[in-house]
Motif scaffolding. Sequence first.
Motif, PDB file in Angstrom:
ATOM      1  N   ILE A  97      -5.637 -16.816  13.383  1.00 23.37           N
ATOM      2  CA  ILE A  97      -6.522 -15.586  12.840  1.00 23.37           C
ATOM      3  C   ILE A  97      -5.485 -14.662  12.362  1.00 23.37           C
ATOM      4  O   ILE A  97      -4.484 -14.206  13.101  1.00 23.37           O
ATOM      5  CB  ILE A  97      -7.290 -14.750  13.975  1.00 23.37           C
ATOM      6  CG1 ILE A  97      -8.453 -15.600  14.574  1.00 23.37           C
ATOM      7  CG2 ILE A  97      -8.056 -13.517  13.439  1.00 23.37           C
ATOM      8  CD1 ILE A  97      -9.205 -15.308  15.544  1.00 23.37           C
ATOM      9  N   SER A  98      -5.493 -14.233  11.147  1.00 29.06           N
ATOM     10  CA  SER A  98      -4.402 -13.272  10.563  1.00 29.06           C
ATOM     11  C   SER A  98      -5.070 -11.896  10.034  1.00 29.06           C
ATOM     12  O   SER A  98      -6.282 -11.931   9.462  1.00 29.06           O
ATOM     13  CB  SER A  98      -3.672 -13.848   9.588  1.00 29.06           C
ATOM     14  OG  SER A  98      -2.796 -12.968   8.915  1.00 29.06           O
ATOM     15  N   GLY A  99      -4.534 -10.912  10.216  1.00 28.64           N
ATOM     16  CA  GLY A  99      -5.046  -9.901   9.583  1.00 28.64           C
ATOM     17  C   GLY A  99      -4.713  -8.593  10.695  1.00 28.64           C
ATOM     18  O   GLY A  99      -5.236  -7.419  10.255  1.00 28.64           O
ATOM     19  N   ILE A 145       5.875 -17.698   6.430  1.00 29.35           N
ATOM     20  CA  ILE A 145       5.724 -17.182   5.084  1.00 29.35           C
ATOM     21  C   ILE A 145       5.850 -15.817   5.117  1.00 29.35           C
ATOM     22  O   ILE A 145       6.580 -15.118   4.479  1.00 29.35           O
ATOM     23  CB  ILE A 145       4.891 -17.802   4.155  1.00 29.35           C
ATOM     24  CG1 ILE A 145       5.017 -19.207   4.035  1.00 29.35           C
ATOM     25  CG2 ILE A 145       4.681 -16.973   2.842  1.00 29.35           C
ATOM     26  CD1 ILE A 145       3.588 -19.879   3.283  1.00 29.35           C
ATOM     27  N   GLU A 146       5.053 -15.268   6.040  1.00 31.16           N
ATOM     28  CA  GLU A 146       5.100 -13.689   6.154  1.00 31.16           C
ATOM     29  C   GLU A 146       6.747 -13.293   6.651  1.00 31.16           C
ATOM     30  O   GLU A 146       7.039 -12.208   5.858  1.00 31.16           O
ATOM     31  CB  GLU A 146       4.102 -13.669   7.533  1.00 31.16           C
ATOM     32  CG  GLU A 146       4.155 -11.817   7.990  1.00 31.16           C
ATOM     33  CD  GLU A 146       3.430 -12.103   9.270  1.00 31.16           C
ATOM     34  OE1 GLU A 146       2.147 -12.540   9.392  1.00 31.16           O
ATOM     35  OE2 GLU A 146       3.879 -11.398  10.384  1.00 31.16           O
ATOM     36  N   TYR A 147       7.344 -13.964   7.311  1.00 25.79           N
ATOM     37  CA  TYR A 147       8.700 -13.283   7.558  1.00 25.79           C
ATOM     38  C   TYR A 147       9.530 -13.685   6.348  1.00 25.79           C
ATOM     39  O   TYR A 147      10.402 -12.512   6.224  1.00 25.79           O
ATOM     40  CB  TYR A 147       9.347 -14.596   8.662  1.00 25.79           C
ATOM     41  CG  TYR A 147       9.109 -14.324  10.218  1.00 25.79           C
ATOM     42  CD1 TYR A 147       7.759 -13.920  10.537  1.00 25.79           C
ATOM     43  CD2 TYR A 147      10.211 -14.466  10.849  1.00 25.79           C
ATOM     44  CE1 TYR A 147       7.546 -13.742  12.042  1.00 25.79           C
ATOM     45  CE2 TYR A 147      10.132 -14.191  12.383  1.00 25.79           C
ATOM     46  CZ  TYR A 147       8.591 -14.178  12.927  1.00 25.79           C
ATOM     47  OH  TYR A 147       8.369 -13.803  14.423  1.00 25.79           O
ATOM     48  N   ALA A 148       9.617 -14.617   5.544  1.00 22.99           N
ATOM     49  CA  ALA A 148      10.143 -14.611   4.184  1.00 22.99           C
ATOM     50  C   ALA A 148       9.709 -13.583   3.254  1.00 22.99           C
ATOM     51  O   ALA A 148      10.675 -12.910   2.776  1.00 22.99           O
ATOM     52  CB  ALA A 148       9.952 -16.115   3.712  1.00 22.99           C
ATOM     53  N   GLN A 208      11.065  -9.911  17.043  1.00 23.76           N
ATOM     54  CA  GLN A 208      10.016 -11.350  16.630  1.00 23.76           C
ATOM     55  C   GLN A 208       9.405 -11.744  17.984  1.00 23.76           C
ATOM     56  O   GLN A 208       9.921 -11.968  19.122  1.00 23.76           O
ATOM     57  CB  GLN A 208      10.966 -12.275  15.949  1.00 23.76           C
ATOM     58  CG  GLN A 208      11.989 -12.895  16.692  1.00 23.76           C
ATOM     59  CD  GLN A 208      12.663 -13.937  15.752  1.00 23.76           C
ATOM     60  OE1 GLN A 208      11.915 -14.981  15.203  1.00 23.76           O
ATOM     61  NE2 GLN A 208      13.825 -13.967  15.769  1.00 23.76           N
ATOM     62  N   LYS A 209       8.122 -12.497  17.698  1.00 23.67           N
ATOM     63  CA  LYS A 209       7.369 -12.829  18.946  1.00 23.67           C
ATOM     64  C   LYS A 209       7.585 -14.442  18.956  1.00 23.67           C
ATOM     65  O   LYS A 209       7.110 -14.895  19.980  1.00 23.67           O
ATOM     66  CB  LYS A 209       5.981 -12.421  18.901  1.00 23.67           C
ATOM     67  CG  LYS A 209       5.510 -11.000  19.021  1.00 23.67           C
ATOM     68  CD  LYS A 209       4.321 -10.522  19.583  1.00 23.67           C
ATOM     69  CE  LYS A 209       3.805  -9.305  19.281  1.00 23.67           C
ATOM     70  NZ  LYS A 209       3.413  -9.261  17.815  1.00 23.67           N
ATOM     71  N   GLY A 210       7.864 -14.812  17.882  1.00 29.96           N
ATOM     72  CA  GLY A 210       8.321 -16.404  17.992  1.00 29.96           C
ATOM     73  C   GLY A 210       7.543 -17.247  17.104  1.00 29.96           C
ATOM     74  O   GLY A 210       8.089 -18.390  17.010  1.00 29.96           O
TER      75      GLY A 210
HETATM   76  C1  6PG Z   1      -0.929 -11.784  11.338  1.00 31.15           C
HETATM   77  C2  6PG Z   1       0.325 -11.773  11.992  1.00 31.15           C
HETATM   78  C3  6PG Z   1       0.278 -11.367  13.633  1.00 31.15           C
HETATM   79  C4  6PG Z   1       1.373 -10.624  14.215  1.00 31.15           C
HETATM   80  C5  6PG Z   1       2.674 -11.463  14.285  1.00 31.15           C
HETATM   81  C6  6PG Z   1       3.862 -10.679  14.059  1.00 31.15           C
HETATM   82  O1  6PG Z   1      -0.992 -12.828  10.790  1.00 31.15           O
HETATM   83  O2  6PG Z   1      -1.849 -11.012  11.714  1.00 31.15           O
HETATM   84  O3  6PG Z   1       1.347 -12.565  11.637  1.00 31.15           O
HETATM   85  O4  6PG Z   1       0.070 -13.023  13.936  1.00 31.15           O
HETATM   86  O5  6PG Z   1       1.441  -9.674  13.498  1.00 31.15           O
HETATM   87  O6  6PG Z   1       2.643 -12.066  15.612  1.00 31.15           O
HETATM   88  O7  6PG Z   1       4.838 -11.530  14.230  1.00 31.15           O
HETATM   89  P1  6PG Z   1       6.442 -11.017  14.812  1.00 31.15           P
HETATM   90  O8  6PG Z   1       5.985 -10.022  15.928  1.00 31.15           O
HETATM   91  O9  6PG Z   1       6.874 -12.190  15.258  1.00 31.15           O
HETATM   92  O10 6PG Z   1       6.872 -10.205  13.864  1.00 31.15           O
END
Ligand code: 6PG
Length: 478
Positions: free
Chosen positions: A127-129, A189-192, A260-262
Amino acid sequence: GTAQIGVTGLAVMGRNLARNFARNGFRVAVHNRTTAKTDALIEEFGGEGDFVAAHTPEEFVAALERPRRLMVMVKAGDPTDAVIREFVPLLEAGDVVIDGGNAHFEDTRRRERELREHGIHFVGVGISGGEEGALEGPSIMPGGSKESYASLGPMLERIAARAQDGTPCTTHIGPDGAGHFVKMVHNGIEYADMQLIAEAYDLLRSVAGYSPARIAETFRGWNTGRLDSYLIEITAEVLAHTDAATGKPFVDVVQDRAEQKGTGRWTVQTALDLGVPVSGIAEAVFARSLSGHADLREAARTLPGPTASVLGEAEAAAFADRVEQALYASKVVSYAQGFHQIRAGGEAYGWDIDLGGVASIWRAGCIIRAAFLDRIRAAYDSRPGLVSLLLDPRFARETGTAQDDWRAVVAEAARQGVPTPGFAAALAYYDGLRAGRLPAALTQGQRDFFGAHTYRRTDREGSFHTLWGGDRSEVPAG
Ligand code: 6PG
């Protein structure tokens, strides 16, 4: 019971998903180990829909209609296993257990196997967002049996974000860990994306000499074009923000150590195992890691090198345009790498993932949502066998056009001593793909020299070894 869905674990993500289900007309059973959280939810948001508060696991399970749909929203790892262990004895064959956390896809595969033995469907859902997405409409990436999607899918489609054309941002990704795998790559991809934007900011600040407020304006401009995306939009907001305590730009009072959480790390670890070169994503993870080494950075500040010098006004504007080209081309490379990893994961685990479908459900709701994803969807929809996004005619044309500026930006950054690992890695990947001959031939020669690891020839079939320590004649290997 009569609740169509249950949510256990009412921290902010769980609570917001429960509210989203309720707001969309579903009867939702809610449960939390600490019952105060359950009562608080009812107290505060009970009016938003049809909630059933459950204070014990037994009450919770009893509140659900059969086959039960039970969503677990606790911390990834051991807490998830503990909750599953607690609930499994209370469930029966045909029930669906949904893990909506950021689980590692290998854990999801294991849990799916374990629960299948009890006839229970385990659905790992990416789930993203963020918090807002969970409440207003996230992008949802479910993995699990087809059967479970038949009963769960229509509900997810109701609570998911919608793309501009009205398509819900959820689809059955594939069996077992497929959903969590795709969510993992989403985060890579979010990190990149974030790293590339940070590099663009750094160049505009130290080479173009722009203030954070002006960079915010520049990003707002870019956000009306092909870079139109949530991350560019919030970047402008962050850069335009002034710290109340000091009156300084907010970005200047924040410690420059990224955490980062990993999930980005998992993406790279998995890519290494799969043998997929996700160099841009890897550089983004390493850039966060480097930023965190405060002692090392402090000690290394004495290393010689240039200090970026600021361009004149006219040159600065032209440079900013080139940075936009570099950012866009590098972004295309990150997505090409991420989609390559999804394809490879799909093949390795037998998931049969529809890449156009993945791009489609990332168009809204998720952190990497962007106008650009509709074009990725179109690229894979028209050519499902597309080997690389970079080979889609439209993206190939665009990166081809961008390349002069892209090269100029990477060269200028190197000359001025501004670190741009993301831009540089993306460009090296692009050139690595287009090279007719790579120096890998030499690598093979070295391996054969020191370890008799053998090599293949360009002109004949078979493996060979050169007798490097002897008369250097060539012998067929093995
Ligand atoms: C999302 C984010 C969400 C969260 C990440 C952040 O898609 O909603 O990716 O999952 O914000 O865990 O990741 P970091 O803490 O590793 O930057």
